[in-house]
Design an enzyme around this catalytic site. Structure first.
Site, PDB file in Angstrom:
ATOM      1  N   SER A  94      72.461  27.489  43.320  1.00  0.00           N
ATOM      2  CA  SER A  94      72.159  26.119  43.208  1.00  0.00           C
ATOM      3  C   SER A  94      71.936  25.630  44.629  1.00  0.00           C
ATOM      4  CB  SER A  94      72.984  25.371  42.268  1.00  0.00           C
ATOM      5  OG  SER A  94      72.629  23.982  42.311  1.00  0.00           O
ATOM      6  N   HIS A 111      67.672  27.478  41.030  1.00  0.00           N
ATOM      7  CA  HIS A 111      67.075  26.893  39.872  1.00  0.00           C
ATOM      8  C   HIS A 111      66.368  25.580  40.440  1.00  0.00           C
ATOM      9  CE1 HIS A 111      70.065  23.576  39.863  1.00  0.00           C
ATOM     10  NE2 HIS A 111      70.950  24.627  39.843  1.00  0.00           N
TER      11      HIS A 111
END
Length: 154
Positions: A89, A112
């Site tokens: 992330s 992501h």
């Protein structure tokens, strides 16, 4: 085997350690360390990462502090990012933002798209979902462009 110059080699002596969730508390804890390293000299700063990610706003604040000049308008220190175990992330984004990025062979790097935290009592209507979709798409495209521009010259 690729050989790197001294400016591209990480140094634990001139390093900060991003361990755990990236949040405002982490930024608060790391800021004095970063300022001390920047004040000592303008040599590269290594950022060792083992993090599941966290808040994009905290990651960006941390990056802006790392990439800042001084009162004499000196060039920012080169930033060498190193994932030792996990960069997911916002931590993966921090890794990619470095001037030189290194991953240990066993490391996991997980990217992501941008996300918004949802409130429990927040109602979702078709109009709200369309607006949210549009905002997320725009933010993802903007952030992907920022990362692409950063790594384009590597």
């Amino acid at each position: 085997m690729v050989k790197t110059d001294k400016q591209s080699r990480p140094s634990p002596k001139r390093a900060i350690f991003v361990q755990g969730p990236i949040n405002e508390h982490m930024v608060y804890e790391l800021t004095p360390q970063i300022i001390k390293l920047q004040h000592e000299n303008r040599d590269p700063i290594s950022v060792y990462i083992d993090s599941p990610g966290g808040y994009l706003s905290a990651q960006k604040t941390l990056w802006h502090i790392l990439n800042s000049s001084n009162q004499d308008y000196a060039e920012p220190c080169q930033i060498i990012t190193v994932v030792t175990n996990l960069a997911a992330s916002a931590a993966a984004d921090l890794l990619a933002s470095g001037d030189y990025a290194i991953a240990f062979p066993h490391s996991r790097i997980i990217y992501h798209g941008v996300r918004f935290p949802r409130q429990r009592d927040e109602s979702i209507t078709i109009e709200a979902s369309s607006l949210l979709t549009s905002e997320l798409r725009s933010l993802n495209e903007e952030y992907a462009k920022e990362l692409m521009e950063k790594i384009e010259f590597r």
